[in-house]
Design an enzyme around this catalytic site. Sequence first.
Site, PDB file in Angstrom:
ATOM      1  N   CYS A   1       0.829  -1.210   0.000  1.00  0.00           N
ATOM      2  CA  CYS A   1       0.000   0.000   0.000  1.00  0.00           C
ATOM      3  C   CYS A   1       0.865   1.262   0.000  1.00  0.00           C
ATOM      4  CB  CYS A   1      -0.920   0.003   1.218  1.00  0.00           C
ATOM      5  SG  CYS A   1      -2.033   1.421   1.224  1.00  0.00           S
TER       6      CYS A   1
ATOM      7  N   CYS B   1       0.399   5.118   6.743  1.00  0.00           N
ATOM      8  CA  CYS B   1      -0.240   5.025   8.067  1.00  0.00           C
ATOM      9  C   CYS B   1       0.762   4.364   9.031  1.00  0.00           C
ATOM     10  CB  CYS B   1      -1.526   4.217   7.974  1.00  0.00           C
ATOM     11  SG  CYS B   1      -2.598   4.747   6.607  1.00  0.00           S
TER      12      CYS B   1
ATOM     13  N   CYS C   1       0.592   0.672  10.280  1.00  0.00           N
ATOM     14  CA  CYS C   1       0.134  -0.405   9.398  1.00  0.00           C
ATOM     15  C   CYS C   1       1.248  -1.255   8.794  1.00  0.00           C
ATOM     16  CB  CYS C   1      -0.714   0.179   8.279  1.00  0.00           C
ATOM     17  SG  CYS C   1      -1.454  -1.126   7.261  1.00  0.00           S
TER      18      CYS C   1
ATOM     19  N   CYS D   1     -15.942  -9.509   6.544  1.00  0.00           N
ATOM     20  CA  CYS D   1     -15.352  -8.224   6.159  1.00  0.00           C
ATOM     21  C   CYS D   1     -14.118  -8.455   5.297  1.00  0.00           C
ATOM     22  CB  CYS D   1     -14.923  -7.430   7.387  1.00  0.00           C
ATOM     23  SG  CYS D   1     -16.225  -7.230   8.591  1.00  0.00           S
TER      24      CYS D   1
ATOM     25  N   CYS E   1     -19.111  -6.836   4.335  1.00  0.00           N
ATOM     26  CA  CYS E   1     -18.483  -5.550   4.630  1.00  0.00           C
ATOM     27  C   CYS E   1     -17.190  -5.491   3.829  1.00  0.00           C
ATOM     28  CB  CYS E   1     -18.191  -5.487   6.135  1.00  0.00           C
ATOM     29  SG  CYS E   1     -17.323  -4.009   6.674  1.00  0.00           S
TER      30      CYS E   1
ATOM     31  N   CYS F   1     -19.396   1.727   8.633  1.00  0.00           N
ATOM     32  CA  CYS F   1     -18.598   1.144   9.716  1.00  0.00           C
ATOM     33  C   CYS F   1     -17.380   2.044   9.857  1.00  0.00           C
ATOM     34  CB  CYS F   1     -18.196  -0.287   9.347  1.00  0.00           C
ATOM     35  SG  CYS F   1     -17.072  -1.046  10.541  1.00  0.00           S
TER      36      CYS F   1
ATOM     37  N   ARG G   1     -17.597  -2.285  18.216  1.00  0.00           N
ATOM     38  CA  ARG G   1     -16.784  -3.494  18.036  1.00  0.00           C
ATOM     39  C   ARG G   1     -15.448  -3.410  18.754  1.00  0.00           C
ATOM     40  NH1 ARG G   1     -16.144  -4.917  12.334  1.00  0.00           N
ATOM     41  NH2 ARG G   1     -18.231  -5.736  12.629  1.00  0.00           N
TER      42      ARG G   1
HETATM   43  N1  SAM Z   1      -6.542   0.365   3.195  1.00  0.00           N
HETATM   44  C1  SAM Z   1      -7.818   0.609   3.706  1.00  0.00           C
HETATM   45  C2  SAM Z   1      -7.875   1.814   4.617  1.00  0.00           C
HETATM   46  O1  SAM Z   1      -6.905   2.101   5.300  1.00  0.00           O
HETATM   47  O2  SAM Z   1      -8.916   2.465   4.651  1.00  0.00           O
HETATM   48  C3  SAM Z   1      -8.433  -0.576   4.405  1.00  0.00           C
HETATM   49  C4  SAM Z   1      -7.592  -1.502   5.236  1.00  0.00           C
HETATM   50  S1  SAM Z   1      -6.888  -0.824   6.698  1.00  0.00           S
HETATM   51  C5  SAM Z   1      -5.805  -2.084   7.194  1.00  0.00           C
HETATM   52  C6  SAM Z   1      -8.242  -0.811   7.836  1.00  0.00           C
HETATM   53  C7  SAM Z   1      -8.000  -0.319   9.230  1.00  0.00           C
HETATM   54  O3  SAM Z   1      -7.231  -1.264   9.964  1.00  0.00           O
HETATM   55  C8  SAM Z   1      -7.247   0.964   9.444  1.00  0.00           C
HETATM   56  O4  SAM Z   1      -8.015   2.092   9.227  1.00  0.00           O
HETATM   57  C9  SAM Z   1      -6.864   0.847  10.905  1.00  0.00           C
HETATM   58  O5  SAM Z   1      -7.876   1.393  11.726  1.00  0.00           O
HETATM   59  C10 SAM Z   1      -6.781  -0.646  11.140  1.00  0.00           C
HETATM   60  N2  SAM Z   1      -5.398  -1.079  11.425  1.00  0.00           N
HETATM   61  C11 SAM Z   1      -4.408  -1.247  10.534  1.00  0.00           C
HETATM   62  N3  SAM Z   1      -3.265  -1.626  11.141  1.00  0.00           N
HETATM   63  C12 SAM Z   1      -3.544  -1.697  12.467  1.00  0.00           C
HETATM   64  C13 SAM Z   1      -2.771  -2.012  13.622  1.00  0.00           C
HETATM   65  N4  SAM Z   1      -1.468  -2.317  13.537  1.00  0.00           N
HETATM   66  N5  SAM Z   1      -3.370  -1.990  14.827  1.00  0.00           N
HETATM   67  C14 SAM Z   1      -4.692  -1.675  14.921  1.00  0.00           C
HETATM   68  N6  SAM Z   1      -5.468  -1.361  13.868  1.00  0.00           N
HETATM   69  C15 SAM Z   1      -4.902  -1.353  12.644  1.00  0.00           C
HETATM   70 FE1  SF4 Z   2      -2.755   1.293   3.381  1.00  0.00          FE
HETATM   71 FE2  SF4 Z   2      -2.577   0.219   5.793  1.00  0.00          FE
HETATM   72 FE3  SF4 Z   2      -3.068   2.810   5.549  1.00  0.00          FE
HETATM   73 FE4  SF4 Z   2      -4.982   0.995   4.835  1.00  0.00          FE
HETATM   74  S1  SF4 Z   2      -4.163   1.353   6.896  1.00  0.00           S
HETATM   75  S2  SF4 Z   2      -4.342   2.832   3.687  1.00  0.00           S
HETATM   76  S3  SF4 Z   2      -3.661  -0.651   4.046  1.00  0.00           S
HETATM   77  S4  SF4 Z   2      -1.179   1.754   4.913  1.00  0.00           S
END
Ligand code: SAM
Ligand code: SF4
Length: 343
Positions: free
Chosen positions: A77, A81, A84, A121, A152, A212, A284
């Site tokens: 990606c 973030c 992530c 989901c 979802c 959600c 949740r």
């Molecule tokens: N890429 C898309 C987005 O960010 O909208 C969808 C997938 S993303 C992995 C979905 C959510 O997972 C993020 O918004 C975040 O809230 C959660 N998430 C990701 N990594 C995480 C982590 N290490 N610990 C807790 N929540 C996490």
């Molecule tokens: Fe990409 Fe992870 Fe951010 Fe979702 S949370 S946009 S998968 S970097």
Amino acid sequence: METILMAPQPLHFHAPHKTPAPRPDAGQRVWTVAEVQALLELPFNDLMFQAQTVHRQHFDPNMVELATLLSVKTGGCPEDCGYCPQSVHFDTGVEAGKLMGVDAVREAAERAKAAGATRFCMGAAWRAPKDRDVEAVAELVKAVKATGLEACATLGMLNDGHAETLRDAGLDYYNHNLDSAPDFYGDIITTRDYQDRLDTLARVRNAGVSVCCGGIVGLGESRLQRAGLIAELANLSPYPESVPINHLVKVEGTPLADQPDLDPLEFVRTIAVARITMPLARVRLSAGRQSMGDAVQALCFVAGANSIFYGDKLLTTGNPDVDADGALLQRLGLRTGKPMPKS
Ligand code: SAM
Ligand code: SF4
Ligand code: DTB
């Protein structure tokens, strides 16, 4: 709605079948950040009592939703973030993959249903899907809906028409998190801004797909900033039907890998305040359960959580195994099903 034996479907049944979403809250009010902070600062017993009272007014207090997650497109990606493991900016060992095919997703959904989940989901590590990606995910949604599960998806930012395509395939919920308070967001993510997220949420809402939307706790934010996140969520109009509260899962290689631990009771407080400010939402207890322990999870249910991720894996990280969850729910006398607000 409790899980019961299904009567045979009539032959004229047409997929996609839309699950009735919880109704909007006619009594929704506006919350200031200071009011939410005051809730977070209540003596713990008072906060638990208030949250449990609100929960009992609106829901069967002993019913929990089981939602199973599947990463249908993993890694690679372009977003940054900071929490992530799927971002290309960090070396976490997560390999980038292609979008899964319909058959594999259908099989995973069937397994989730057989294990007792009611919601499925699908997550994709995209910044924003292209038109052809959305069309391909629409086929996955149809396959999930054909199993009878709620569907979802969380695919990143949506453009015009995307939410409508997913809706027409039968999508029940679109997950897109605000993640943190507006004044903390920039410390965690630089590649898109808060307004981008709000725009996607508006597109989902306008298409008639249930929202959600939640956030992550334990990123290094202050209590005031946790209040800021909850106020943002609660003041969405209407507030989301489903509110995932994630605890940061610390992943080696991400900038937040060494983030100091948050007091677990602060996480419980955040769940309680989400319940009080969004009384009709499914709240949740999301990521982070694996390192929480049974007692903290039990407190989260007392605080009004009525949904969990169920299955051995979240997207790329672990989740309690289904046997451990079954045993915990049994010890707590919790039944599983689709929690619906009392009329
Ligand atoms: N890429 C898309 C987005 O960010 O909208 C969808 C997938 S993303 C992995 C979905 C959510 O997972 C993020 O918004 C975040 O809230 C959660 N998430 C990701 N990594 C995480 C982590 N290490 N610990 C807790 N929540 C996490
Ligand atoms: Fe990409 Fe992870 Fe951010 Fe979702 S949370 S946009 S998968 S970097
Ligand atoms: C949400 O709020 N939490 C889920 C789901 N929506 C997609 C994702 C949690 C991901 C945890 C890190 C991982 O497993 O990669």
